[in-house]
Design a protein around this motif. Structure first.
Motif, PDB file in Angstrom:
ATOM      1  N   HIS A 248       7.491   2.554  21.027  1.00  0.00           N
ATOM      2  CA  HIS A 248       8.106   3.501  20.105  1.00  0.00           C
ATOM      3  C   HIS A 248       8.070   2.898  18.709  1.00  0.00           C
ATOM      4  O   HIS A 248       8.225   1.693  18.538  1.00  0.00           O
ATOM      5  CB  HIS A 248       9.550   3.781  20.515  1.00  0.00           C
ATOM      6  CG  HIS A 248       9.652   4.399  21.868  1.00  0.00           C
ATOM      7  ND1 HIS A 248       9.248   5.693  22.125  1.00  0.00           N
ATOM      8  CD2 HIS A 248      10.076   3.901  23.052  1.00  0.00           C
ATOM      9  CE1 HIS A 248       9.441   5.960  23.392  1.00  0.00           C
ATOM     10  NE2 HIS A 248       9.929   4.888  23.984  1.00  0.00           N
ATOM     11  N   PRO A 249       7.905   3.752  17.693  1.00  0.00           N
ATOM     12  CA  PRO A 249       7.913   3.230  16.318  1.00  0.00           C
ATOM     13  C   PRO A 249       9.192   2.438  16.040  1.00  0.00           C
ATOM     14  O   PRO A 249      10.279   2.851  16.400  1.00  0.00           O
ATOM     15  CB  PRO A 249       7.855   4.503  15.460  1.00  0.00           C
ATOM     16  CG  PRO A 249       7.264   5.545  16.360  1.00  0.00           C
ATOM     17  CD  PRO A 249       7.723   5.187  17.756  1.00  0.00           C
ATOM     18  N   GLY A 250       9.044   1.305  15.406  1.00  0.00           N
ATOM     19  CA  GLY A 250      10.190   0.489  15.050  1.00  0.00           C
ATOM     20  C   GLY A 250      10.716  -0.385  16.176  1.00  0.00           C
ATOM     21  O   GLY A 250      11.634  -1.151  15.973  1.00  0.00           O
ATOM     22  N   MET A 251      10.160  -0.292  17.351  1.00  0.00           N
ATOM     23  CA  MET A 251      10.613  -1.113  18.479  1.00  0.00           C
ATOM     24  C   MET A 251       9.518  -2.125  18.822  1.00  0.00           C
ATOM     25  O   MET A 251       8.336  -1.831  18.715  1.00  0.00           O
ATOM     26  CB  MET A 251      10.899  -0.254  19.709  1.00  0.00           C
ATOM     27  CG  MET A 251      12.075   0.680  19.541  1.00  0.00           C
ATOM     28  SD  MET A 251      13.636  -0.158  19.241  1.00  0.00           S
ATOM     29  CE  MET A 251      13.952  -0.865  20.823  1.00  0.00           C
ATOM     30  N   TYR A 252       9.925  -3.282  19.240  1.00  0.00           N
ATOM     31  CA  TYR A 252       8.974  -4.320  19.621  1.00  0.00           C
ATOM     32  C   TYR A 252       9.151  -4.643  21.100  1.00  0.00           C
ATOM     33  O   TYR A 252      10.265  -4.923  21.535  1.00  0.00           O
ATOM     34  CB  TYR A 252       9.190  -5.599  18.791  1.00  0.00           C
ATOM     35  CG  TYR A 252       8.252  -6.700  19.210  1.00  0.00           C
ATOM     36  CD1 TYR A 252       6.938  -6.697  18.779  1.00  0.00           C
ATOM     37  CD2 TYR A 252       8.666  -7.707  20.077  1.00  0.00           C
ATOM     38  CE1 TYR A 252       6.061  -7.676  19.175  1.00  0.00           C
ATOM     39  CE2 TYR A 252       7.790  -8.691  20.479  1.00  0.00           C
ATOM     40  CZ  TYR A 252       6.483  -8.668  20.030  1.00  0.00           C
ATOM     41  OH  TYR A 252       5.614  -9.640  20.437  1.00  0.00           O
ATOM     42  N   ARG A 253       8.095  -4.566  21.851  1.00  0.00           N
ATOM     43  CA  ARG A 253       8.141  -4.919  23.264  1.00  0.00           C
ATOM     44  C   ARG A 253       7.579  -6.337  23.403  1.00  0.00           C
ATOM     45  O   ARG A 253       6.413  -6.581  23.119  1.00  0.00           O
ATOM     46  CB  ARG A 253       7.309  -3.944  24.091  1.00  0.00           C
ATOM     47  CG  ARG A 253       7.471  -4.189  25.597  1.00  0.00           C
ATOM     48  CD  ARG A 253       6.683  -3.210  26.416  1.00  0.00           C
ATOM     49  NE  ARG A 253       5.264  -3.511  26.259  1.00  0.00           N
ATOM     50  CZ  ARG A 253       4.303  -2.611  26.333  1.00  0.00           C
ATOM     51  NH1 ARG A 253       4.575  -1.352  26.546  1.00  0.00           N
ATOM     52  NH2 ARG A 253       3.039  -2.959  26.186  1.00  0.00           N
ATOM     53  N   PRO A 254       8.414  -7.298  23.797  1.00  0.00           N
ATOM     54  CA  PRO A 254       7.937  -8.680  23.911  1.00  0.00           C
ATOM     55  C   PRO A 254       6.750  -8.803  24.868  1.00  0.00           C
ATOM     56  O   PRO A 254       6.696  -8.139  25.900  1.00  0.00           O
ATOM     57  CB  PRO A 254       9.146  -9.432  24.468  1.00  0.00           C
ATOM     58  CG  PRO A 254      10.319  -8.578  24.154  1.00  0.00           C
ATOM     59  CD  PRO A 254       9.818  -7.168  24.184  1.00  0.00           C
TER      60      PRO A 254
ATOM     61  N   ALA B 122      18.757  -6.105  18.190  1.00  0.00           N
ATOM     62  CA  ALA B 122      18.227  -6.617  16.919  1.00  0.00           C
ATOM     63  C   ALA B 122      16.964  -7.436  17.133  1.00  0.00           C
ATOM     64  O   ALA B 122      16.103  -7.499  16.265  1.00  0.00           O
ATOM     65  CB  ALA B 122      19.283  -7.455  16.214  1.00  0.00           C
ATOM     66  N   ALA B 123      16.833  -8.061  18.295  1.00  0.00           N
ATOM     67  CA  ALA B 123      15.645  -8.876  18.574  1.00  0.00           C
ATOM     68  C   ALA B 123      14.426  -8.019  18.838  1.00  0.00           C
ATOM     69  O   ALA B 123      13.310  -8.505  18.828  1.00  0.00           O
ATOM     70  CB  ALA B 123      15.902  -9.780  19.777  1.00  0.00           C
ATOM     71  N   LEU B 124      14.635  -6.723  19.075  1.00  0.00           N
ATOM     72  CA  LEU B 124      13.524  -5.853  19.411  1.00  0.00           C
ATOM     73  C   LEU B 124      13.016  -5.031  18.245  1.00  0.00           C
ATOM     74  O   LEU B 124      11.997  -4.377  18.351  1.00  0.00           O
ATOM     75  CB  LEU B 124      13.940  -4.905  20.550  1.00  0.00           C
ATOM     76  CG  LEU B 124      14.363  -5.608  21.831  1.00  0.00           C
ATOM     77  CD1 LEU B 124      14.890  -4.585  22.818  1.00  0.00           C
ATOM     78  CD2 LEU B 124      13.221  -6.380  22.432  1.00  0.00           C
TER      79      LEU B 124
ATOM     80  N   ARG C 159       4.715  -9.054  14.177  1.00  0.00           N
ATOM     81  CA  ARG C 159       3.809  -7.925  14.175  1.00  0.00           C
ATOM     82  C   ARG C 159       4.411  -6.778  13.374  1.00  0.00           C
ATOM     83  O   ARG C 159       5.610  -6.657  13.230  1.00  0.00           O
ATOM     84  CB  ARG C 159       3.573  -7.472  15.604  1.00  0.00           C
ATOM     85  CG  ARG C 159       2.699  -8.440  16.380  1.00  0.00           C
ATOM     86  CD  ARG C 159       2.223  -7.755  17.616  1.00  0.00           C
ATOM     87  NE  ARG C 159       2.437  -8.367  18.893  1.00  0.00           N
ATOM     88  CZ  ARG C 159       2.612  -9.621  19.190  1.00  0.00           C
ATOM     89  NH1 ARG C 159       2.703 -10.504  18.278  1.00  0.00           N
ATOM     90  NH2 ARG C 159       2.730 -10.020  20.415  1.00  0.00           N
ATOM     91  N   SER C 160       3.574  -5.906  12.898  1.00  0.00           N
ATOM     92  CA  SER C 160       4.010  -4.752  12.123  1.00  0.00           C
ATOM     93  C   SER C 160       4.355  -3.601  13.061  1.00  0.00           C
ATOM     94  O   SER C 160       3.945  -3.593  14.219  1.00  0.00           O
ATOM     95  CB  SER C 160       2.880  -4.323  11.192  1.00  0.00           C
ATOM     96  OG  SER C 160       1.805  -3.819  11.970  1.00  0.00           O
ATOM     97  N   PRO C 161       5.075  -2.579  12.559  1.00  0.00           N
ATOM     98  CA  PRO C 161       5.339  -1.400  13.386  1.00  0.00           C
ATOM     99  C   PRO C 161       4.042  -0.757  13.875  1.00  0.00           C
ATOM    100  O   PRO C 161       3.977  -0.265  14.991  1.00  0.00           O
ATOM    101  CB  PRO C 161       6.102  -0.465  12.446  1.00  0.00           C
ATOM    102  CG  PRO C 161       6.758  -1.370  11.457  1.00  0.00           C
ATOM    103  CD  PRO C 161       5.783  -2.521  11.279  1.00  0.00           C
ATOM    104  N   ALA C 162       2.989  -0.789  13.044  1.00  0.00           N
ATOM    105  CA  ALA C 162       1.709  -0.202  13.462  1.00  0.00           C
ATOM    106  C   ALA C 162       1.145  -0.934  14.674  1.00  0.00           C
ATOM    107  O   ALA C 162       0.626  -0.322  15.603  1.00  0.00           O
ATOM    108  CB  ALA C 162       0.709  -0.249  12.304  1.00  0.00           C
TER     109      ALA C 162
END
Length: 154
Positions: free
Chosen positions: A35-41, A10-12, A24-27
């Motif tokens: 990957h779309p919808g994923m956040y890399r810290p 959930a944090a990602l 940040r936005s998915p873009a």
């Protein structure tokens, strides 16, 4: 790269909890190659320095040997190494009691940006702390910079 197992999925996700200063936005995540919808810290290195003449403070604290140390040059070189060699994002706080009158502040800020600093902020010291102590405190406050997301590692 694989996500460390101690980071909950959930944090990602891009939505996060909404508590972050600068989610940040998915873009933006996709621009970083994620990957779309994923956040890399992002990994942040925090530095700060007092850009006022701190010689009196250093003498009073028994640190006379630090008066002639080239702190600005060290910060510029360190920023370059952290960003270019280690691939980390660098956040720097420049502490000055006269942010609008200090002619060095914009020049130092520009040099740090050119060296690879992702975030440079100018901070006025608490009068009770003074420039040197405020600078030491600001190193721990990088998470408060608008460029740092709540999911990043500082």
């Amino acid at each position: 790269p694989p996500v460390p197992s101690h980071i909950p999925p959930a944090a990602l996700t891009s939505g996060g909890t909404g508590l972050g200063v600068a989610n940040r936005s998915p873009a933006a995540d996709e621009e970083r190659g994620d990957h779309p919808g994923m956040y890399r810290p992002r990994v942040w290195i925090s530095m700060s320095l007092c850009i006022d003449s701190a010689s009196q403070q250093l003498h009073r604290k028994g640190l006379s040997h630090k008066v002639s140390f080239p702190y600005v040059e060290a910060a510029v070189h360190s920023t370059s190494l952290w960003s270019e060699v280690a691939g980390a994002d660098v956040a720097v706080a420049l502490v000055t009691s006269r942010p609008d009158e200090n002619p060095e502040a914009p020049v130092i800020k520009r040099r740090l940006r050119e060296a690879g600093a992702a975030a440079v902020r100018i901070v006025r010291p608490d009068p009770e702390l003074g420039c040197v102590t405020e600078s030491q405190m600001q190193r721990m406050m990088a998470y408060d910079d608008p460029a740092v997301d709540e999911r990043d590692v500082v």
